[in-house]
Design a protein around this motif. Structure first.
Motif, PDB file in Angstrom:
ATOM      1  N   ASP A 129       0.814  -1.219   0.000  1.00 30.71           N
ATOM      2  CA  ASP A 129       0.000   0.000   0.000  1.00 30.71           C
ATOM      3  C   ASP A 129       0.848   1.270   0.000  1.00 30.71           C
ATOM      4  O   ASP A 129       0.319   2.371   0.116  1.00 30.71           O
ATOM      5  CB  ASP A 129      -0.929   0.003   1.215  1.00 30.71           C
ATOM      6  N   ARG A 175      -4.235   5.453  -4.841  1.00 34.24           N
ATOM      7  CA  ARG A 175      -5.642   5.702  -5.189  1.00 34.24           C
ATOM      8  C   ARG A 175      -6.258   4.538  -5.965  1.00 34.24           C
ATOM      9  O   ARG A 175      -7.462   4.524  -6.187  1.00 34.24           O
ATOM     10  CB  ARG A 175      -5.767   7.023  -5.953  1.00 34.24           C
ATOM     11  N   ASP A 178      -4.118   9.527  17.054  1.00 30.87           N
ATOM     12  CA  ASP A 178      -3.771   8.131  16.762  1.00 30.87           C
ATOM     13  C   ASP A 178      -2.976   8.041  15.454  1.00 30.87           C
ATOM     14  O   ASP A 178      -3.396   8.547  14.424  1.00 30.87           O
ATOM     15  CB  ASP A 178      -5.093   7.354  16.626  1.00 30.87           C
ATOM     16  N   THR A 192      -2.615   5.733  13.533  1.00 29.82           N
ATOM     17  CA  THR A 192      -3.328   5.001  12.483  1.00 29.82           C
ATOM     18  C   THR A 192      -4.125   5.937  11.594  1.00 29.82           C
ATOM     19  O   THR A 192      -4.391   5.614  10.436  1.00 29.82           O
ATOM     20  CB  THR A 192      -4.285   3.990  13.144  1.00 29.82           C
ATOM     21  N   ILE A 193      -4.522   7.100  12.138  1.00 35.07           N
ATOM     22  CA  ILE A 193      -5.292   8.054  11.342  1.00 35.07           C
ATOM     23  C   ILE A 193      -4.479   8.489  10.120  1.00 35.07           C
ATOM     24  O   ILE A 193      -4.990   8.555   9.013  1.00 35.07           O
ATOM     25  CB  ILE A 193      -5.685   9.297  12.194  1.00 35.07           C
ATOM     26  N   ASP A 208      -2.053   6.822   8.599  1.00 34.37           N
ATOM     27  CA  ASP A 208      -2.013   5.709   7.641  1.00 34.37           C
ATOM     28  C   ASP A 208      -3.355   5.559   6.936  1.00 34.37           C
ATOM     29  O   ASP A 208      -3.407   5.286   5.735  1.00 34.37           O
ATOM     30  CB  ASP A 208      -1.683   4.399   8.363  1.00 34.37           C
ATOM     31  N   THR A 209      -4.421   5.730   7.715  1.00 40.23           N
ATOM     32  CA  THR A 209      -5.751   5.577   7.134  1.00 40.23           C
ATOM     33  C   THR A 209      -5.984   6.608   6.039  1.00 40.23           C
ATOM     34  O   THR A 209      -6.407   6.263   4.932  1.00 40.23           O
ATOM     35  CB  THR A 209      -6.827   5.729   8.231  1.00 40.23           C
ATOM     36  N   THR A 210      -5.679   7.870   6.335  1.00 39.62           N
ATOM     37  CA  THR A 210      -5.924   8.909   5.337  1.00 39.62           C
ATOM     38  C   THR A 210      -5.093   8.654   4.080  1.00 39.62           C
ATOM     39  O   THR A 210      -5.595   8.748   2.967  1.00 39.62           O
ATOM     40  CB  THR A 210      -5.566  10.307   5.878  1.00 39.62           C
ATOM     41  N   LEU A 211      -3.824   8.271   4.284  1.00 43.81           N
ATOM     42  CA  LEU A 211      -2.968   8.032   3.118  1.00 43.81           C
ATOM     43  C   LEU A 211      -3.474   6.848   2.315  1.00 43.81           C
ATOM     44  O   LEU A 211      -3.545   6.895   1.087  1.00 43.81           O
ATOM     45  CB  LEU A 211      -1.524   7.781   3.560  1.00 43.81           C
ATOM     46  N   SER A 212      -3.851   5.777   3.023  1.00 43.81           N
ATOM     47  CA  SER A 212      -4.257   4.588   2.271  1.00 43.81           C
ATOM     48  C   SER A 212      -5.610   4.807   1.605  1.00 43.81           C
ATOM     49  O   SER A 212      -5.958   4.088   0.680  1.00 43.81           O
ATOM     50  CB  SER A 212      -4.273   3.359   3.168  1.00 43.81           C
ATOM     51  N   LEU A 213      -6.354   5.806   2.051  1.00 47.58           N
ATOM     52  CA  LEU A 213      -7.617   6.107   1.379  1.00 47.58           C
ATOM     53  C   LEU A 213      -7.411   7.085   0.223  1.00 47.58           C
ATOM     54  O   LEU A 213      -8.360   7.554  -0.378  1.00 47.58           O
ATOM     55  CB  LEU A 213      -8.638   6.663   2.371  1.00 47.58           C
ATOM     56  N   GLY A 214      -6.155   7.390  -0.060  1.00 50.64           N
ATOM     57  CA  GLY A 214      -5.861   8.158  -1.256  1.00 50.64           C
ATOM     58  C   GLY A 214      -5.606   9.634  -1.037  1.00 50.64           C
ATOM     59  O   GLY A 214      -5.551  10.399  -1.995  1.00 50.64           O
ATOM     60  N   ALA A 215      -5.441  10.058   0.214  1.00 46.30           N
ATOM     61  CA  ALA A 215      -5.199  11.473   0.465  1.00 46.30           C
ATOM     62  C   ALA A 215      -3.767  11.830   0.088  1.00 46.30           C
ATOM     63  O   ALA A 215      -2.858  11.032   0.265  1.00 46.30           O
ATOM     64  CB  ALA A 215      -5.439  11.795   1.940  1.00 46.30           C
ATOM     65  N   SER A 216      -3.585  13.033  -0.460  1.00 48.43           N
ATOM     66  CA  SER A 216      -2.233  13.531  -0.684  1.00 48.43           C
ATOM     67  C   SER A 216      -1.711  14.016   0.669  1.00 48.43           C
ATOM     68  O   SER A 216      -2.455  14.061   1.646  1.00 48.43           O
ATOM     69  CB  SER A 216      -2.255  14.675  -1.680  1.00 48.43           C
ATOM     70  N   GLN A 244      -3.659  16.920   2.145  1.00 47.95           N
ATOM     71  CA  GLN A 244      -5.002  16.468   2.538  1.00 47.95           C
ATOM     72  C   GLN A 244      -4.943  15.647   3.825  1.00 47.95           C
ATOM     73  O   GLN A 244      -5.810  15.757   4.689  1.00 47.95           O
ATOM     74  CB  GLN A 244      -5.621  15.620   1.423  1.00 47.95           C
ATOM     75  N   ALA A 272      -6.694  16.476   7.380  1.00 43.85           N
ATOM     76  CA  ALA A 272      -7.583  15.528   8.063  1.00 43.85           C
ATOM     77  C   ALA A 272      -7.133  15.307   9.502  1.00 43.85           C
ATOM     78  O   ALA A 272      -7.952  15.213  10.418  1.00 43.85           O
ATOM     79  CB  ALA A 272      -7.597  14.198   7.306  1.00 43.85           C
TER      80      ALA A 272
END
Lengths: 392, 198
Positions: free
Chosen positions: A50, A77, B96, B98-99, B101-109, B112, B116
């Protein structure tokens, strides 16, 4: 061309090597399960896929192109990952699920429809305005899954997606995984410590231990023909015996074990030192000598009969120690008791043989030594769902 | 005026704090130590420093900012910069991991993702804003040097208090002090209400 190709990936955390030169390809539309005990490096591997971490060495190719730091966000993405303990943003369920669309700068008008449809798919209709942090574990997992799926990614990475979930939520999540794979052709990589889950979901399974990807193959290969002792133990091969091939005639070999002998279908030649694997559910028990096609039958004494759910685990001492997993009903009909004389039999094709050369550093412990004492609840037995062990 | 300097400082400091907390680099710890040391920089020193920059002979002398409200806003913004950066970093580090990692893995630059995380840390960020504002509204040294305490132009509550006190009008000085606290109360309550509503 593979969708994702991992080439010789290594990872270190401090002085510890957490991933040892892993090469693996992930194909379009497949479900690949990475199974292994906790701490085996499954999460490390998913994080590298990822692009959340940089590997110590090696590279990741996405659609044939090496992923450079410039391409990272673009590649991410196309991939979605649900982390092991998913966190939701301190916002409404709607805002959580809409997040990936917002950061992709999607047309604002199109977002509500997609979010609502996705919430319906995962069974969270009407949850739009709820604060995500107030949800239960199963609901949080569903929000995380909805959030990962809403972009319709090419690859979905799931890290222990059902750890700590109740059986109902577990079923829902697994059903969704299968549904998205089937309907959208989404490649899915699931890391799980639960081998049965790997078998329920996956087209292919990779077994990881101590940062190494030891074996990759179809579920039946992994479960019936483990390539190494560690894999065999992990996937529940309880009968692991040491022996040597005494003769081999046209693929039917005689294997000597401590003065006993069994027959196995294998290519190993006479004189070879081998390990013999027999899955416990392949061993049948009868009170009379069996009149069946099974090539191997041993007479011995039942040393332990332990009931576990719909199964009974029976340990038999026939000079060699064998473990059989039979249904509880069979055990009851046979009236199995400790101390009883029984016949344990199995087919020559149920025996998997590997060479002992090079695998002796992992010394085999006899099945008896690994088994819990009589009268004690057997640990670690997860009787497999039988239908899954015999893929249709 | 203090509000203006707080906003100005926030606009600069929140992104800088975000970057510092988001990235790992050599000397990060040292940088944070330096920033924390600057929490206690004397207000008069900041005033003097900015004065030297904007006085007729200074590098920014051409703007003719000396003894204007602009000078005071710049001075106060600079004064609270370390606090605002430091508070941003500590607010974001409280989120946290993990937040991220979560934002990045959801496609945030990266920007962004930082945004977040700032939203996740909004309560701690609000506290940082209030602290920065408090330091800006209560300081007198920089305001005096940069504004010159010109009645009706650059005179603020603190400089007025100091003037009244030196003239022996203690009751007026104290009354101004109470007014200042009331202003601070209104700001604090407003920030909290805004946060709660989100």
């Amino acid at each position: 061309m593979s969708l994702i190709e991992l080439v010789d990936l290594q990872q270190r955390h401090g002085s510890r090597t957490t991933l040892k030169s892993v090469s693996l390809s992930i194909e379009k539309g497949e479900i690949l399960a990475i199974i292994g005990p906790t701490g085996a490096g499954k999460t490390t591997l998913l994080r590298l896929i990822d692009q959340l971490d940089n590997p110590a060495s090696g590279k990741v190719l996405f659609n044939g192109r090496e992923v450079t730091p410039q391409l990272r966000t673009k590649v991410r993405r196309q991939i979605s990952m649900v982390l092991q303990k998913p966190v939701v943003f301190d916002a409404s369920v709607y805002d959580n699920v809409a997040f990936p669309l917002t950061v992709r700068k999607l047309d604002r008008k199109a977002i509500p429809e997609r979010v609502n449809a996705m919430l319906k798919t995962v069974g969270l209709e009407g949850y739009q305005k709820r604060k995500a942090r107030t949800l239960s574990g199963g609901e949080t997992q569903k929000v995380a899954l909805a959030r990962a799926l809403i972009t319709d990614p090419q690859v979905l990475l799931l890290d222990e997606p059902t750890a700590n979930l109740d059986p109902v939520s577990l079923n829902t999540i697994e059903r969704l995984i299968l549904q998205f794979n089937r309907d959208n052709g989404m490649a899915i990589v699931v890391a799980t410590h639960e081998m049965a889950q790997g078998q329920r979901l996956a087209h292919r399974i990779g077994v990881m231990m101590d940062g190494e990807l030891i074996q990759v193959g179809k579920p039946e290969d992994i479960f019936y023909a483990p390539s190494d002792l560690r894999v065999a133990r992990f996937v529940g091969v309880e009968n692991i015996l040491k022996g040597s091939v005494t003769a081999n005639e046209g693929g039917l070999a005689q294997i000597g074990l401590n003065g006993h002998s069994l027959e196995a279908v294998t290519d190993h030649r006479a004189g070879g030192e081998v390990h013999v694997f027999i899955r416990p559910e392949e061993v049948t028990i009868s009170l009379q000598p069996p009149s069946s096609s099974a090539r191997n039958s041993f007479r011995g004494e039942a040393k332990l009969v332990a009931l576990s759910g719909p199964y009974a685990r029976v340990e038999i001492d026939c000079g060699i120690s064998l473990v059989a997993l039979v249904t509880r009903r069979s055990a009851e009909e046979l009236g199995l008791k400790v101390g009883q004389q029984v016949h344990a039999s199995f087919k020559a094709t149920a025996v998997h043989v590997i060479s002992r050369a090079g695998s002796d550093q992992a010394e085999v412990r006899g099945p008896t030594a690994e088994s819990p004492a009589i009268g004690q609840e057997p640990h670690d037995i997860k009787p497999p769902n039988q239908s899954l062990f015999f893929p249709s | 005026m203090s509000a203006a300097s707080t906003i100005l400082a926030a606009l600069v400091c929140i992104p800088i704090g975000g970057l510092i907390s988001f990235r790992s680099f050599r000397g990060k710890r040292f940088l944070l130590n330096m920033i924390q040391t600057l929490y206690s920089v004397p207000t008069v020193c900041v005033g003097l420093f900015v004065y030297l920059l904007i006085s007729r002979r200074g590098p920014l002398g051409g703007f003719d900012w000396a003894f204007t409200p602009t000078a005071m806003v710049i001075g106060q913004a600079l004064l609270i910069t370390p606090i605002m950066i430091g508070m941003t970093v500590s607010a974001l580090s409280g989120v946290d991991k993990t937040i991220k990692d979560t934002t990045l893995s959801l496609g945030a630059s990266e920007p962004q993702a930082i945004w977040a995380i700032i939203k996740e840390a909004r309560f701690a960020m609000g506290a940082g804003l209030i602290l920065g504002f408090g330091r800006a509204i209560s300081e007198v040294g920089a305001a005096l040097i940069l504004g010159g305490n010109i009645a009706g132009y650059t005179r603020v509550l603190t400089t007025a208090i100091s003037l009244e006190a030196t003239q022996g009008n203690f009751d007026t000085a104290l009354a101004f002090g109470i007014i200042l606290l009331c202003v601070a109360l209104v700001i604090a309550v407003t920030v909290n209400v805004v946060q709660q509503r989100r």
